[in-house]
Design a protein around this motif. Structure first.
Motif, mmCIF file in Angstrom:
data_model
loop_
_atom_site.group_PDB
_atom_site.id
_atom_site.type_symbol
_atom_site.label_atom_id
_atom_site.label_comp_id
_atom_site.label_asym_id
_atom_site.label_seq_id
_atom_site.Cartn_x
_atom_site.Cartn_y
_atom_site.Cartn_z
ATOM 1 N N ARG A 1 0.829 -1.206 0.000
ATOM 2 C CA ARG A 1 0.000 0.000 0.000
ATOM 3 C C ARG A 1 0.864 1.256 0.000
ATOM 4 O O ARG A 1 1.776 1.412 0.807
ATOM 5 C CB ARG A 1 -0.951 0.008 1.193
ATOM 6 C CG ARG A 1 -1.992 1.121 1.092
ATOM 7 C CD ARG A 1 -3.199 0.882 1.946
ATOM 8 N NE ARG A 1 -4.320 1.696 1.471
ATOM 9 C CZ ARG A 1 -5.468 1.828 2.109
ATOM 10 N NH1 ARG A 1 -5.663 1.185 3.254
ATOM 11 N NH2 ARG A 1 -6.429 2.580 1.613
ATOM 12 N N ASP A 2 0.506 2.180 -0.891
ATOM 13 C CA ASP A 2 1.160 3.476 -0.998
ATOM 14 C C ASP A 2 0.052 4.529 -0.951
ATOM 15 O O ASP A 2 -0.590 4.829 -1.961
ATOM 16 C CB ASP A 2 1.938 3.556 -2.313
ATOM 17 C CG ASP A 2 2.731 4.852 -2.457
ATOM 18 O OD1 ASP A 2 2.376 5.834 -1.779
ATOM 19 O OD2 ASP A 2 3.683 4.879 -3.249
ATOM 20 N N LEU A 3 -0.187 5.072 0.228
ATOM 21 C CA LEU A 3 -1.307 5.998 0.411
ATOM 22 C C LEU A 3 -1.167 7.258 -0.432
ATOM 23 O O LEU A 3 -2.165 7.793 -0.931
ATOM 24 C CB LEU A 3 -1.434 6.364 1.893
ATOM 25 C CG LEU A 3 -1.890 5.237 2.818
ATOM 26 C CD1 LEU A 3 -1.822 5.690 4.276
ATOM 27 C CD2 LEU A 3 -3.300 4.787 2.473
ATOM 28 N N GLU A 4 0.059 7.733 -0.613
ATOM 29 C CA GLU A 4 0.262 8.932 -1.419
ATOM 30 C C GLU A 4 -0.108 8.670 -2.879
ATOM 31 O O GLU A 4 -0.753 9.504 -3.532
ATOM 32 C CB GLU A 4 1.710 9.397 -1.310
ATOM 33 C CG GLU A 4 2.034 10.633 -2.142
ATOM 34 C CD GLU A 4 1.189 11.846 -1.785
ATOM 35 O OE1 GLU A 4 0.981 12.702 -2.675
ATOM 36 O OE2 GLU A 4 0.707 11.928 -0.637
ATOM 37 N N ARG A 5 0.294 7.515 -3.398
ATOM 38 C CA ARG A 5 -0.088 7.181 -4.774
ATOM 39 C C ARG A 5 -1.599 7.013 -4.883
ATOM 40 O O ARG A 5 -2.207 7.458 -5.868
ATOM 41 C CB ARG A 5 0.619 5.915 -5.246
ATOM 42 C CG ARG A 5 0.086 5.422 -6.603
ATOM 43 C CD ARG A 5 1.017 4.545 -7.366
ATOM 44 N NE ARG A 5 0.354 3.950 -8.521
ATOM 45 C CZ ARG A 5 0.097 4.601 -9.661
ATOM 46 N NH1 ARG A 5 0.439 5.866 -9.790
ATOM 47 N NH2 ARG A 5 -0.506 3.986 -10.662
ATOM 48 N N GLU A 6 -2.225 6.392 -3.913
ATOM 49 C CA GLU A 6 -3.681 6.245 -3.954
ATOM 50 C C GLU A 6 -4.365 7.610 -3.979
ATOM 51 O O GLU A 6 -5.343 7.804 -4.711
ATOM 52 C CB GLU A 6 -4.161 5.428 -2.749
ATOM 53 C CG GLU A 6 -3.783 3.965 -2.827
ATOM 54 C CD GLU A 6 -4.386 3.151 -1.701
ATOM 55 O OE1 GLU A 6 -5.284 3.673 -1.007
ATOM 56 O OE2 GLU A 6 -3.965 1.996 -1.512
ATOM 57 N N ARG A 7 -3.832 8.549 -3.194
ATOM 58 C CA ARG A 7 -4.416 9.892 -3.192
ATOM 59 C C ARG A 7 -4.311 10.530 -4.575
ATOM 60 O O ARG A 7 -5.261 11.128 -5.077
ATOM 61 C CB ARG A 7 -3.710 10.753 -2.149
ATOM 62 C CG ARG A 7 -4.287 12.164 -2.016
ATOM 63 C CD ARG A 7 -3.411 13.051 -1.139
ATOM 64 N NE ARG A 7 -2.091 13.237 -1.717
ATOM 65 C CZ ARG A 7 -1.837 14.079 -2.715
ATOM 66 N NH1 ARG A 7 -2.815 14.798 -3.251
ATOM 67 N NH2 ARG A 7 -0.614 14.202 -3.183
ATOM 68 N N ARG A 8 -3.118 10.394 -5.205
ATOM 69 C CA ARG A 8 -2.920 10.977 -6.530
ATOM 70 C C ARG A 8 -3.831 10.317 -7.561
ATOM 71 O O ARG A 8 -4.373 10.989 -8.456
ATOM 72 C CB ARG A 8 -1.462 10.838 -6.959
ATOM 73 C CG ARG A 8 -0.475 11.649 -6.125
ATOM 74 C CD ARG A 8 0.862 11.794 -6.849
ATOM 75 N NE ARG A 8 1.440 10.506 -7.196
ATOM 76 C CZ ARG A 8 2.275 9.825 -6.423
ATOM 77 N NH1 ARG A 8 2.610 10.297 -5.214
ATOM 78 N NH2 ARG A 8 2.768 8.656 -6.821
ATOM 79 N N GLU B 1 -7.372 11.672 -7.115
ATOM 80 C CA GLU B 1 -7.466 13.048 -7.597
ATOM 81 C C GLU B 1 -7.495 13.085 -9.119
ATOM 82 O O GLU B 1 -8.299 13.812 -9.720
ATOM 83 C CB GLU B 1 -6.284 13.875 -7.073
ATOM 84 C CG GLU B 1 -6.368 14.183 -5.578
ATOM 85 C CD GLU B 1 -5.164 14.991 -5.106
ATOM 86 O OE1 GLU B 1 -4.212 15.172 -5.919
ATOM 87 O OE2 GLU B 1 -5.176 15.441 -3.942
ATOM 88 N N GLU C 1 -11.527 12.611 5.645
ATOM 89 C CA GLU C 1 -10.950 11.408 6.254
ATOM 90 C C GLU C 1 -12.006 10.615 7.008
ATOM 91 O O GLU C 1 -12.114 9.408 6.864
ATOM 92 C CB GLU C 1 -9.820 11.799 7.199
ATOM 93 C CG GLU C 1 -9.194 10.597 7.907
ATOM 94 C CD GLU C 1 -8.121 11.005 8.891
ATOM 95 O OE1 GLU C 1 -7.622 10.129 9.614
ATOM 96 O OE2 GLU C 1 -7.796 12.201 8.943
#
Length: 389
Positions: free
Chosen positions: A51-58, A61, A367
């Motif tokens: 899991r890569d939360l930053e990539r999921e956010r991008r 978006e 969140e």
């Protein structure tokens, strides 16, 4: 207006076009799944977390912005891509992306392995590359033989039988092995394991039902018993399968379960009992339903569709049950008295008290909204899945 026959004419042709487009979408999902498998292999060889939360956010978006530009609902597209990312994480976990290549497979025996949770644990550990066997009533493999030879012995039997099985099996477990139980109450089973075996001891409690479609994001509570090396091994295995891990003592676990399980189940049972005695059939009330009422009745219906033998011991044997049930009774009596007196000032004070307790949890932030949505998207439904035992 003349009704068009859906089996002939332009409507049939339009439906055929939709079917073809849906099939193309499914073909694309298969291609995406193949790429995810390559990603999993790459992550495993380079020891990269799934899991890569930053990539999921991008991703969210980007997909939502593109959806809006194309005239699609960003909220709907966000739900679609959250589900796709969940499927991706589950696929990577099943392919052992977070299991280091040098980790040695273990022999695991599940005592009570033919039950729902036993079968689920069989899948979980088999996916991680371990050799898993089941010993239960009617199986060719006897529990005593399984316990004497396995590296890891898991007790997965009904709560009322747990201590007796532990006392029977514990002395047979090798000193260099690990003994675990997965029941909803921890103090008594942990004491029994520590007393009956010289092996390492761990008390995990899976906070999910056996029928979940994914282990990603499900929670397991772990109670440390004895043996640091096996404790670290279990943490690594649970994390590799996508589980969220909470560490607790046995006493802390049981105290929290009195709230998370006993209080919650008791409230659901009171609601179901009151509804059944209120007069009108359930179907009649659903003609007037609000989303909140539908959600609550769904939870209650799912609860009572299960065996009372599952919930009775959870509520009766938890050492903190009577305390939280007394709190519930007192709270219900306080609210009933306020309503009977038509005391708006006291009602306002009650709201303020509870609002202060929930704090930022109800502030409507993205969140917390995601937390709520996630809780109601388990098993692909916008309602909670069955409760864990």
């Amino acid at each position: 207006m003349t009704d068009e026959n859906p089996d002939t004419g332009p409507l049939l042709e339009l439906r055929a076009t939709l079917d073809a487009l849906d099939h193309e979408l499914l073909d694309l999902l298969v291609r995406r799944r193949e790429v995810v498998a390559d990603v999993a292999a790459r992550k495993r060889s380079h020891r990269v977390r799934i899991r890569d939360l930053e990539r999921e956010r991008r991703i969210l978006e980007d997909r939502c912005a593109r959806a809006e530009a194309l005239g699609l609902s960003p909220d709907s597209i966000e739900s679609v891509f959250r589900q796709l990312m969940l499927m991706s994480r589950e696929r990577q976990a099943a392919l052992r992306a977070e299991v280091p290549p040098d980790v040695q497979g273990q022999t695991i025996a599940i005592i009570g392995g033919e039950g729902g949770m036993g079968r689920s644990l069989n899948t979980l550990f088999s996916d991680l590359g371990h050799e898993v066997s089941s010993a239960d009533i009617g199986t060719e493999l006897r529990p005593e033989d399984a316990a004497a030879t396995a590296d890891v012995v898991i007790i997965s039997v009904p709560i009322r039988e747990t201590r007796g099985v532990i006392e029977q099996i514990g002395p047979l477990v090798r000193k260099d092995a690990l003994l675990m139980d997965v029941t909803s109450i921890k103090t008594d089973p942990m004491e029994a394991m520590l007393e009956s075996t010289e092996a390492s001891v761990l008390g995990p409690h899976p906070m999910f039902s056996p029928g979940v479609n994914t282990y990603q994001g499900q929670r397991v509570v772990r109670c440390r018993g004895r043996g640091d090396e096996w404790f670290d091994w279990a943490r690594q295995m649970f994390a590799a399968r996508g589980l969220l891990i909470t560490e607790a003592s046995a006493a802390e676990h049981d105290s929290m379960m009195a709230i998370v399980q006993v209080l919650h189940h008791f409230k659901t049972q009171v609601l179901g009992l009151a509804l059944s005695r209120s007069g009108p059939p359930l179907e009649e009330t659903l003609r007037f339903t609000s989303p909140a009422y539908l959600l609550e009745t769904y939870v209650a219906g799912r609860h009572f569709a299960q065996s009372p033998e599952l919930y009775g011991p959870i509520e009766m044997l938890n050492p903190d049950s009577q305390r939280v049930i007394a709190i519930f009774r007192d709270a219900a009596a306080d609210l009933a008295r306020i309503l009977a007196n038509q005391d708006q000032e006291a009602f306002d004070a009650l709201f303020a008290e509870v609002r202060a307790f929930f704090g930022e949890f109800t502030d409507g932030s993205p969140e917390h909204a995601f937390v709520f949505r996630s809780a109601h998207l388990v098993d692909g439904h916008r309602f909670p899945a069955r409760e864990s035992a």
